[in-house]
Design a protein around this motif. Structure first.
Motif, mmCIF file in Angstrom:
data_model
loop_
_atom_site.group_PDB
_atom_site.id
_atom_site.type_symbol
_atom_site.label_atom_id
_atom_site.label_comp_id
_atom_site.label_asym_id
_atom_site.label_seq_id
_atom_site.Cartn_x
_atom_site.Cartn_y
_atom_site.Cartn_z
ATOM 1 N N TRP A 86 -3.062 6.390 1.741
ATOM 2 C CA TRP A 86 -3.942 5.471 1.030
ATOM 3 C C TRP A 86 -4.946 4.855 2.004
ATOM 4 C CZ3 TRP A 86 -5.191 0.399 1.795
ATOM 5 C CH2 TRP A 86 -5.962 -0.208 0.798
ATOM 6 N N TYR A 120 -9.029 4.890 1.874
ATOM 7 C CA TYR A 120 -9.786 3.640 1.908
ATOM 8 C C TYR A 120 -10.826 3.683 3.032
ATOM 9 C CZ TYR A 120 -10.753 -1.300 2.849
ATOM 10 O OH TYR A 120 -11.374 -2.501 3.093
ATOM 11 N N TYR A 133 -4.149 8.092 -11.818
ATOM 12 C CA TYR A 133 -4.415 6.688 -11.508
ATOM 13 C C TYR A 133 -4.873 5.964 -12.780
ATOM 14 C CZ TYR A 133 -4.473 8.943 -6.968
ATOM 15 O OH TYR A 133 -4.150 9.706 -5.874
#
Length: 455
Positions: A207, A211, A277
């Motif tokens: 993650w 990002y 998601y």
């Protein structure tokens, strides 16, 4: 007494004597005076020493506790103040150096401090602001050598290994670097650095890596925007639709340009690509709803709003209702209630919201039966049409709460609910319940005592 006015009337000799007396009596005052009197050649070096001196003074076995963080940052605060003064006096280059001095030391401080109060975060933000403000002023000068020097200083700091575990602070410094991108040499160095960081981030599956890639892409985009390359910026957006922010920008631009077919494609592709998601899928559906509103596609609006209602979005309920004539809505809302009642083991909050808005006591009664604690708030909707059911539900709830109570705090909580019970079911029934509880829990004198207090 106006102290400032009085001091300003002192002679130079008296002022010197006063300062020396203060210095002799307080080591902290001495340090502040010495720091104030530093010459430009040594103030950056001395500033670092001052910051570290305060930090080291409050270290205990290599760690600074939460209660000592504020005092340990006193040196950084003093340097920040001097940096701001440098901006005002036109010494922006020195201000940037001081900002980097603070940031470099305080970021490393995070490794051995309890910053749960966020005091270090504040200093970091302020030092970054000092660097940013100083850079803006540096760029106003005609001294290209100074501009190149400061840019390279910031870029070098951003790439220091101390930021490997604190990429947000690195990104902030790189963001400052984008203001220098109007200069071709600075732009080339910055773009090369961003490419390198993107390559590193793309080799890691996590993650944080995703990002980092998003932020780095946004910095590349900012370079194009800062230099007025709008066509290239639009191409860049469309080349990076896999990143949430760029897809969002592309959709908003398409809607703004009334290119609704392209906007819908972007939304639908986003829903398909991000199917894992749920938050993103919902965002793309919300944009799709905007497109349907712009096109006056009422039936398609209904479809999405109904999905949102079933997803426990109470705002969607009112918008959906507005799309139906009153008579038709009566049938639709019944269907929605039925679906919600059979959708899961628990009725969602939107069910209660709709039942109140529709003034449906029967549905609120059902909701209270499933969630008895809500009876204390929803009883006004039941008093007229369902007094017997209300009394039974409330009575059972009070008995259950009384049985669970084991200390005076919990006894008081039961008594507070009894006061609501009194309003909901009437005085006589309330008195019966109080007497019942006194008899049932006569061996709990604290409970009986709290019951006696009820007026």
């Amino acid at each position: 007494m106006n102290l400032h006015k009085k001091v300003s009337t002192l002679s130079k000799e008296d002022l010197v004597e006063l300062v020396m007396d203060l210095v002799k009596g307080d080591e902290n005052v001495k340090q502040k005076v010495e720091y104030k009197l530093l010459t430009p050649n040594d103030e950056v070096k001395a500033s670092k020493q001052l910051i570290r001196k305060y930090i080291n003074a409050y270290k205990r076995q290599g760690f600074i506790s939460r209660g000592n963080v504020y005092a340990a940052l006193k040196g950084a605060e003093l340097v920040l103040q001097k940096g701001r003064e440098k901006l005002v006096s036109g010494e922006e280059e020195t201000a940037v150096h001081l900002g980097i001095a603070i940031l470099s030391i305080v970021v490393e401080m995070l490794q051995f401090v309890d910053d749960s109060n966020g005091e270090i975060g504040y200093i970091i933000n302020e030092s970054t602001t000092l660097i940013r403000d100083g850079s803006s002023l540096v760029l106003l000068s005609s001294d290209h050598h100074k501009q190149d020097s400061i840019f390279q200083l910031i870029l070098k700091e951003a790439m220091h290994k101390r930021y490997d575990d604190w990429s947000d602070f690195r990104h902030e410094l790189l963001d400052v670097c984008t203001v220098y991108s109007a200069r071709s040499s600075a732009r080339q160095m910055l773009e090369k650095t961003l490419d390198k960081l993107l390559t590193q981030a793309s080799t890691i599956s996590s993650w944080s890596s995703s990002y980092d890639q998003t932020i780095l892409k946004e910095l590349q985009f900012k370079i194009l925007e800062r230099n007025g390359e709008l066509e290239e910026a639009n191409q860049f957006i469309n080349q990076n639709l896999e990143f949430e922010n760029f897809r969002e920008m592309a959709i908003e631009k398409a809607i703004e340009n009334a290119d609704f077919s392209f906007a819908l494609k972007l939304c639908e592709d986003g829903e398909n690509n991000d199917i894992k998601y749920l938050g993103l899928v919902k965002k793309w559906k919300q944009y799709r709803l905007q497109v349907y509103e712009a096109q006056d596609e009422v039936e398609k609006q209904k479809e999405i709003l109904l999905e949102f209602v079933y997803d426990n979005e109470y705002d969607a309920y009112g918008r959906l209702k507005d799309l139906y004539p009153a008579e038709k809505w009566k049938t639709v809302v019944e269907e929605i209630f039925d679906v919600l009642e059979n959708k899961s083991d628990h009725l969602p909050y939107v069910y209660e919201y709709m039942a109140k808005a529709e003034n449906r006591g029967d549905k609120l009664l059902k909701y209270c039966k499933e969630s008895p604690m809500t009876i204390t708030e929803l009883y006004p909707y039941l008093t007229n049409d369902y007094p017997d059911e209300l009394n039974q539900l409330f009575t059972e709830y009070i008995r259950r709460e009384a049985k669970r109570a084991t200390d005076r705090k919990m006894y008081r909580n039961v008594c507070r609910k009894l006061k609501i019970y009194q309003k909901a079911c009437g005085e006589s029934i309330f008195q019966e319940m109080v007497n019942e509880l006194k008899q049932t829990y006569e061996r709990k004198p604290a409970f009986v005592n709290e019951l006696d207090k009820i007026k």
